[in-house]
Design a protein around this motif. Structure first.
Motif, short mmCIF file in Angstrom:
data_model
loop_
_atom_site.label_atom_id
_atom_site.label_comp_id
_atom_site.label_asym_id
_atom_site.label_seq_id
_atom_site.Cartn_x
_atom_site.Cartn_y
_atom_site.Cartn_z
N GLU A 44 0.84 -1.21 0.00
CA GLU A 44 0.00 0.00 0.00
C GLU A 44 0.87 1.26 0.00
OE1 GLU A 44 -2.74 -0.33 3.28
OE2 GLU A 44 -3.69 -2.11 2.41
N LYS A 45 1.94 1.25 0.78
CA LYS A 45 2.86 2.40 0.82
C LYS A 45 3.54 2.58 -0.54
CE LYS A 45 7.10 4.09 3.01
NZ LYS A 45 7.66 4.53 1.74
N LYS A 48 1.05 4.10 -2.84
CA LYS A 48 0.87 5.52 -2.50
C LYS A 48 2.03 6.36 -3.02
CE LYS A 48 0.52 8.60 1.45
NZ LYS A 48 0.96 8.75 2.81
N ASP A 49 3.25 5.80 -2.96
CA ASP A 49 4.45 6.50 -3.42
C ASP A 49 4.62 6.44 -4.94
OD1 ASP A 49 4.98 7.06 -0.77
OD2 ASP A 49 6.53 5.51 -0.55
#
Length: 175
Positions: A44-45, A48-49
């Motif tokens: 997920e990170k 997002k990035d």
């Protein structure tokens, strides 16, 4: 470390979180437990990035999320691969991950990575030999047992050096 592994695996092809967790577990071995609670938040990170895209695929009600690396993710992968491996508890794991995905590097970069790994093993040998000499100075049962553990570490480093040398020879024949 986990970011490098995931991006490296995605350099091959899109993967599910389930596959990525299983592959990381195999890569690191049973001594390191890898939970989904690590993999999914990291995916997920990364999404997002902008390093990966996650899509839902499947049929017959069996949907799964699959991650695909982006161009930005590929750039980040190469940055991580070129970073020196830090000293610390997990540096052996980082080397294993880098060695597993080094085929995406140029031949010169692969040789450089192998040379760094070689130097790491040489440092382990020197440090271990120093410890063994100190343990030998005092003849005690505790030191005898400790020396056996360090003899194992010494053998592991020597085997790694032999492996590196053979690998580099094979690469020269291949390329």
């Amino acid at each position: 470390m986990n970011e490098l592994f995931i991006l490296g695996e995605l350099m091959e092809e899109p993967q599910s979180g389930y596959y990525l967790r299983s592959a990381l577990q195999v890569s690191l071995g049973h001594h390191r437990k890898v939970s989904y609670g690590v993999i999914y938040p990291l995916l997920e990170k990364l999404e997002k990035d902008g390093l990966v895209e996650i899509t839902t695929v499947g049929a017959d009600g069996k949907n799964k999320k699959v991650a695909t690396i982006t161009e930005k993710g590929k750039k980040r992968f190469f940055e991580l691969m070129k970073m020196p491996v830090p000293s610390g508890a997990h540096n052996a794991d980082i080397y294993l991950i880098k060695l597993d995905v080094m085929q995406h590097l140029t031949l010169d970069e692969q040789i450089q990575l192998l040379d760094q790994f070689y130097q790491e093993q040489k440092d382990i040998i020197k440090d271990t030999q120093d410890i063994l000499e100190k343990l030998a100075e005092e003849n005690s049962k505790d030191h005898w047992y400790a020396s056996k553990k360090f003899e194992l570490r010494l053998q592991q480093a020597n085997v790694a050096i032999e492996w590196i040398e053979r690998f580099k020879q094979e690469m020269k024949k291949e390329w």
